[in-house]
Scaffold this active site. Structure first.
Site, PDB file in Angstrom:
ATOM      1  N   THR A  15       0.811  -1.222   0.000  1.00 39.09           N
ATOM      2  CA  THR A  15       0.000   0.000   0.000  1.00 39.09           C
ATOM      3  C   THR A  15       0.841   1.268   0.000  1.00 39.09           C
ATOM      4  O   THR A  15       0.486   2.270  -0.624  1.00 39.09           O
ATOM      5  CB  THR A  15      -0.919   0.011   1.248  1.00 39.09           C
ATOM      6  N   CYS A 279      -3.440 -20.135  20.461  1.00 39.19           N
ATOM      7  CA  CYS A 279      -3.431 -18.925  21.305  1.00 39.19           C
ATOM      8  C   CYS A 279      -2.364 -17.981  20.776  1.00 39.19           C
ATOM      9  O   CYS A 279      -1.301 -18.413  20.343  1.00 39.19           O
ATOM     10  CB  CYS A 279      -3.090 -19.263  22.754  1.00 39.19           C
TER      11      CYS A 279
HETATM   12  N1  ASP Z   1      -2.700  -5.526   0.587  1.00 40.77           N
HETATM   13  C1  ASP Z   1      -1.606  -4.698   1.001  1.00 40.77           C
HETATM   14  C2  ASP Z   1      -0.336  -5.533   0.993  1.00 40.77           C
HETATM   15  O1  ASP Z   1      -0.101  -6.268   1.901  1.00 40.77           O
HETATM   16  C3  ASP Z   1      -1.854  -4.093   2.333  1.00 40.77           C
HETATM   17  C4  ASP Z   1      -0.704  -3.228   2.819  1.00 40.77           C
HETATM   18  O2  ASP Z   1       0.158  -2.812   2.080  1.00 40.77           O
HETATM   19  O3  ASP Z   1      -0.675  -2.918   4.001  1.00 40.77           O
HETATM   20  O4  ASP Z   1       0.433  -5.452   0.046  1.00 40.77           O
END
Ligand code: ASP
Length: 341
Positions: A15, A279
């Site tokens: 992201t 857990c």
């Molecule tokens: N779907 C994204 C990834 O893991 C989420 C992120 O970047 O936090 O590449």
């Protein structure tokens, strides 16, 4: 004149480097060069920053052992030229990658800090800027000209964790990772405060990079009512070398004869059975209850407080080497990189 501290930024995707497609609204990776344009603060560091971008940045849900090998090899090739490394990575499988790298990089004497974000850099409320800027500062941190951190870690939302102790527990909050069985290595407030007693001590040996991994493993997550048919299908999967059983509480499982016999038959065929708990905090103690004594008796390996991510990647790493089952079992129960207590 002392040399300026240098950090290599390795961009794998996630992201942090994504943009919203104007038409569909989907998040897609964008050209890494735009990242430094998005964060002009990066130019203000008294750290020499270089970057390396994977040809095809990926959403980390597409992560796989080939990319881990590429990452470990990139760090190996650049190891002598940089003081530290920051790996930009999607948060979804970041704990798996951090755990895998921790095993693949033996005698690591420099920081490898993974970070990412929950919101893309281009969005005003992004958590990516702080995560990236502080991760770079940690990767460049030195005391008496020696790196402060000498292990693979995750920096996210003001906390630095040992990577192989973490898991992603929240898909919505900025505070996305937890390390329930090991304290944070550092906390970033006004200053970055390091938990010196928790950090791995460096050693003088040369870095050794392992690039053989095996994914001939399966997971058997137990639940009340699990069937013999499905259990047997998993344990008799062709090519299976090891199975992780995710048990209850302190490593407990059903004492029904069929279940014990299925596991026993697998172990007798040379399949390694590693017992970890469902857990998220605490550990497996085989023999504490009658419901785990039978597992110990047939030769299941107690995984102590290994996270699921560490269990998977430690097995991949050990199976990738030319080791006997006896050696693998010994290593599984040995703390190799601070992954277990
Ligand atoms: N779907 C994204 C990834 O893991 C989420 C992120 O970047 O936090 O590449």
């Amino acid at each position: 004149m002392s040399k300026k501290t240098s950090v290599l930024l390795i961009y794998t995707g996630g992201t942090i480097g994504m943009m919203q497609d104007a038409r569909s609204g989907e998040l897609r990776p964008f050209d890494f060069k735009t990242l430094t344009q998005q964060i002009p603060e990066l130019n203000k560091f008294d750290i020499e920053l270089s970057s390396f971008s994977f040809n095809e940045p990926i959403d980390s849900s597409n992560m796989n052992p080939e990319v881990w090998i590429e990452l470990a090899s990139t760090i190996k090739e650049n190891y002598d030229h940089f003081d530290g490394f920051v790996v930009l990575h999607g948060s979804d499988t970041m704990s798996f990658t951090a755990s895998a790298l921790s095993f693949m990089l033996e005698n690591l004497n420099k920081p490898v800090v993974l970070t990412g974000s929950q919101l893309p850099i281009g969005i005003i409320r992004t958590d990516g800027k702080e995560n990236l800027i502080t991760a770079i500062e940690i990767a460049g941190a030195k005391i008496k000209n020696k790196p402060v951190v000498t292990e693979v870690c995750i920096y996210f939302e003001y906390k630095l964790y040992r990577g192989n102790r973490t898991f992603k527990y929240n898909s919505q909050h900025f505070d996305a990772f937890k390390s329930p069985n090991y304290p944070a290595l550092a906390e970033a407030g006004v200053n970055i405060s390091y938990n010196k007693n928790a950090l791995l001590k460096p050693n003088k040996k040369a870095l050794r990079v392992y690039t053989q991994l095996s994914n001939d493993i399966a997971i058997l997550k137990l639940f009340p009512g699990i069937s013999k048919k499905i259990t047997s299908a998993i344990l008799n999967s062709p090519g299976l070398k090891a199975v992780i059983i995710e048990t209850f509480g302190a490593g407990n499982a059903s004492t029904q004869d069929w279940f014990t016999n299925e596991l026993k038959a697998a172990i007798n065929k040379g399949i390694i059975v590693l017992n970890i708990t469902q857990c998220l905090e605490g550990k497996v103690i085989q023999g504490m209850y009658e419901t785990s004594s039978h597992l110990k008796k047939i030769g299941a390996v107690g995984g102590s407080d290994l996270t699921f991510e560490s269990a998977v990647t430690k097995l991949m790493f050990l199976l990738g080497q030319k080791l006997s089952n006896k050696q693998i079992v010994k290593q599984l129960t040995t703390n190799l990189r601070g992954e277990m207590s």
